[in-house]
Design a protein around this motif. Structure first.
Motif, short mmCIF file in Angstrom:
data_model
loop_
_atom_site.label_atom_id
_atom_site.label_comp_id
_atom_site.label_asym_id
_atom_site.label_seq_id
_atom_site.Cartn_x
_atom_site.Cartn_y
_atom_site.Cartn_z
N TYR A 83 -1.09 -1.22 -9.02
CA TYR A 83 -2.49 -1.54 -8.74
C TYR A 83 -2.72 -3.05 -8.74
O TYR A 83 -3.35 -3.59 -7.84
CB TYR A 83 -3.41 -0.87 -9.75
CG TYR A 83 -4.84 -1.34 -9.65
CD1 TYR A 83 -5.63 -0.99 -8.57
CD2 TYR A 83 -5.39 -2.16 -10.63
CE1 TYR A 83 -6.94 -1.45 -8.45
CE2 TYR A 83 -6.69 -2.62 -10.54
CZ TYR A 83 -7.46 -2.25 -9.44
OH TYR A 83 -8.75 -2.71 -9.33
N VAL A 84 -2.20 -3.72 -9.74
CA VAL A 84 -2.38 -5.18 -9.82
C VAL A 84 -1.74 -5.85 -8.61
O VAL A 84 -2.33 -6.74 -8.00
CB VAL A 84 -1.79 -5.74 -11.14
CG1 VAL A 84 -1.72 -7.25 -11.12
CG2 VAL A 84 -2.63 -5.26 -12.32
N GLN A 85 -0.57 -5.40 -8.24
CA GLN A 85 0.10 -5.96 -7.07
C GLN A 85 -0.72 -5.70 -5.80
O GLN A 85 -0.93 -6.61 -5.00
CB GLN A 85 1.50 -5.36 -6.93
CG GLN A 85 2.31 -5.97 -5.82
CD GLN A 85 3.70 -5.36 -5.72
OE1 GLN A 85 3.96 -4.28 -6.27
NE2 GLN A 85 4.60 -6.03 -5.05
N GLU A 95 -2.42 -2.49 2.57
CA GLU A 95 -3.44 -1.67 3.23
C GLU A 95 -3.79 -0.49 2.35
O GLU A 95 -2.96 -0.01 1.60
CB GLU A 95 -2.96 -1.19 4.60
CG GLU A 95 -1.73 -0.31 4.57
CD GLU A 95 -1.23 0.06 5.96
OE1 GLU A 95 -0.88 1.24 6.13
OE2 GLU A 95 -1.21 -0.81 6.84
N GLY A 96 -5.05 -0.06 2.40
CA GLY A 96 -5.52 1.05 1.58
C GLY A 96 -6.46 0.59 0.49
O GLY A 96 -6.58 -0.61 0.21
N ASP A 97 -7.18 1.53 -0.09
CA ASP A 97 -8.13 1.25 -1.16
C ASP A 97 -7.38 1.26 -2.48
O ASP A 97 -7.06 2.32 -3.03
CB ASP A 97 -9.23 2.32 -1.15
CG ASP A 97 -10.31 2.10 -2.19
OD1 ASP A 97 -10.09 1.29 -3.12
OD2 ASP A 97 -11.36 2.75 -2.08
N PHE A 102 -5.28 3.81 -7.41
CA PHE A 102 -5.05 3.74 -8.85
C PHE A 102 -5.60 4.99 -9.54
O PHE A 102 -4.94 5.58 -10.38
CB PHE A 102 -5.70 2.48 -9.43
CG PHE A 102 -5.58 2.38 -10.92
CD1 PHE A 102 -4.35 2.15 -11.52
CD2 PHE A 102 -6.69 2.52 -11.73
CE1 PHE A 102 -4.24 2.06 -12.91
CE2 PHE A 102 -6.59 2.43 -13.11
CZ PHE A 102 -5.36 2.20 -13.69
N ARG A 103 -6.81 5.40 -9.16
CA ARG A 103 -7.41 6.61 -9.74
C ARG A 103 -6.55 7.84 -9.42
O ARG A 103 -6.35 8.71 -10.26
CB ARG A 103 -8.84 6.81 -9.23
CG ARG A 103 -9.81 5.69 -9.58
CD ARG A 103 -10.02 5.57 -11.04
NE ARG A 103 -10.64 6.80 -11.50
CZ ARG A 103 -10.96 7.07 -12.75
NH1 ARG A 103 -10.73 6.19 -13.68
NH2 ARG A 103 -11.49 8.20 -13.09
N MET A 115 -0.93 6.28 1.02
CA MET A 115 -2.32 5.83 1.13
C MET A 115 -2.47 4.32 0.88
O MET A 115 -3.33 3.68 1.47
CB MET A 115 -3.19 6.58 0.12
CG MET A 115 -3.32 8.06 0.40
SD MET A 115 -4.11 9.01 -0.94
CE MET A 115 -5.51 8.04 -1.39
N CYS A 116 -1.66 3.78 -0.01
CA CYS A 116 -1.73 2.36 -0.36
C CYS A 116 -0.32 1.80 -0.35
O CYS A 116 0.51 2.19 -1.17
CB CYS A 116 -2.34 2.16 -1.75
SG CYS A 116 -4.06 2.63 -1.86
N LYS A 117 -0.10 0.89 0.57
CA LYS A 117 1.26 0.35 0.72
C LYS A 117 1.20 -1.03 1.35
O LYS A 117 0.19 -1.41 1.95
CB LYS A 117 2.09 1.29 1.58
CG LYS A 117 1.50 1.51 2.97
CD LYS A 117 2.22 2.59 3.70
CE LYS A 117 1.44 2.88 5.00
NZ LYS A 117 1.70 4.19 5.50
N PRO A 118 2.28 -1.75 1.22
CA PRO A 118 2.33 -3.05 1.90
C PRO A 118 2.31 -2.83 3.41
O PRO A 118 2.89 -1.88 3.92
CB PRO A 118 3.67 -3.63 1.44
CG PRO A 118 4.04 -2.87 0.21
CD PRO A 118 3.43 -1.52 0.38
N ARG A 119 1.60 -3.71 4.10
CA ARG A 119 1.55 -3.61 5.57
C ARG A 119 2.91 -3.98 6.15
O ARG A 119 3.61 -4.82 5.62
CB ARG A 119 0.48 -4.55 6.12
CG ARG A 119 -0.89 -4.07 5.85
CD ARG A 119 -1.87 -4.82 6.74
NE ARG A 119 -3.15 -4.17 6.56
CZ ARG A 119 -4.26 -4.79 6.24
NH1 ARG A 119 -4.27 -6.10 6.10
NH2 ARG A 119 -5.37 -4.13 6.09
N LYS A 120 3.20 -3.37 7.26
CA LYS A 120 4.42 -3.72 7.98
C LYS A 120 4.15 -5.01 8.73
O LYS A 120 3.05 -5.21 9.28
CB LYS A 120 4.80 -2.63 8.96
CG LYS A 120 5.21 -1.34 8.26
CD LYS A 120 5.56 -0.28 9.28
CE LYS A 120 5.88 1.01 8.56
NZ LYS A 120 6.14 2.09 9.48
#
Length: 125
Positions: A83-85, A95-97, A102-103, A115-120
């Motif tokens: 989450y911090v990253q 990208e992603g909320d 985190f929740r 759902m939440c990952k580094p963008r390509k």
């Protein structure tokens, strides 16, 4: 009268230290301090065996709970770190909320990488 006095800890051996640490009432103290002599505690051999079996089961369950708690810490730490990253590198790297992910991670015990990952990195031509 049976009791677990703290003065007995001065020169206690390893077995005695364990007995004192796991001693929860006067009967458990007596049984642990007088192994093989249930009469010293006002018990029959069968009663002492049943009591020791119950204590052993309780100790085993307490140890399992401790191990479960240790496992819990692993996923919690991973969720927090990710989450911090995500939050710190949000624009334009992730990208992603991040908060919603985190929740989700708190509930499912794993980060939702879909759902939440580094963008390509997109290269322009």
């Amino acid at each position: 009268m049976l009791s677990c006095s703290s003065s007995a800890t001065g020169t206690a051996g390893r077995r005695d230290a364990y007995a004192l640490a796991s001693c929860s009432d006067t009967v458990s103290c007596c049984v642990q301090r007088n192994p093989g002599v249930p009469e010293a505690c006002g018990l029959t051999a069968a009663e002492a065996a049943a009591y020791v079996g119950t204590m052993d089961a309780a100790m085993k369950r307490a140890n399992e709970k401790t191990e479960e708690k240790d496992d819990d810490e692993g996923w919690k730490e991973e969720c927090k770190e990710t989450y911090v990253q995500c939050r710190d590198e949000k624009n334009p790297v992730w990208e992603g909320d991040c908060y919603a992910c985190f929740r989700y991670c708190e509930g499912q015990h794993e980060w939702p990488a879909d759902m939440c990952k580094p963008r390509k990195n997109k290269t322009r031509r």
